[in-house]
Design a protein around this motif. Structure first.
Motif, mmCIF file in Angstrom:
data_model
loop_
_atom_site.group_PDB
_atom_site.id
_atom_site.type_symbol
_atom_site.label_atom_id
_atom_site.label_comp_id
_atom_site.label_asym_id
_atom_site.label_seq_id
_atom_site.Cartn_x
_atom_site.Cartn_y
_atom_site.Cartn_z
ATOM 1 N N ASP A 1 0.816 -1.216 0.000
ATOM 2 C CA ASP A 1 0.000 0.000 0.000
ATOM 3 C C ASP A 1 0.850 1.265 0.000
ATOM 4 O O ASP A 1 0.345 2.347 -0.248
ATOM 5 N N TYR B 1 -4.408 0.542 -2.583
ATOM 6 C CA TYR B 1 -4.366 -0.884 -2.289
ATOM 7 C C TYR B 1 -4.599 -1.122 -0.799
ATOM 8 O O TYR B 1 -4.107 -0.386 0.051
ATOM 9 N N SER B 2 -5.359 -2.162 -0.503
ATOM 10 C CA SER B 2 -5.552 -2.609 0.875
ATOM 11 C C SER B 2 -5.878 -4.093 0.843
ATOM 12 O O SER B 2 -6.114 -4.672 -0.213
ATOM 13 N N GLY C 1 -9.486 -3.768 -2.656
ATOM 14 C CA GLY C 1 -8.041 -3.567 -2.727
ATOM 15 C C GLY C 1 -7.364 -4.561 -3.651
ATOM 16 O O GLY C 1 -6.370 -4.244 -4.299
#
Length: 85
Positions: A41, A47-48, A53
């Protein structure tokens, strides 16, 4: 022999993006986060370790992989013509 830079870039992008996607879902299924998602991330905005994500990681991974694949194919073709392979 020269590499087709577009084909190599697409293949590398699919491989890299798919790897991030599958890895994210694997970590989601295992229910635990490691330091790897925390590092991703920092590189991939948005992003996760979530289903959304994973799609964002797929997109970023495809773009980064395609760029790296194109550079690698270009470098291979450049040096292959210079060395005479």
């Amino acid at each position: 022999m020269k590499l087709n830079a577009l084909a190599f870039a697409l293949a590398f992008g699919i491989w890299w993006g798919g790897g991030i996607f599958v890895s994210t879902w694997w970590l989601i299924a295992q229910g635990g986060a490691t330091t790897a998602p925390a590092l991703l991330d920092q590189f991939y905005y948005g992003y996760s370790l979530t289903p959304l994500g994973s799609l964002i990681g797929l997109a970023w991974g495809f773009v980064c992989g395609a760029i790296c694949g194109a550079i690698l194919a270009w470098l291979y073709n450049f040096f292959a013509t210079r060395v005479g392979v």
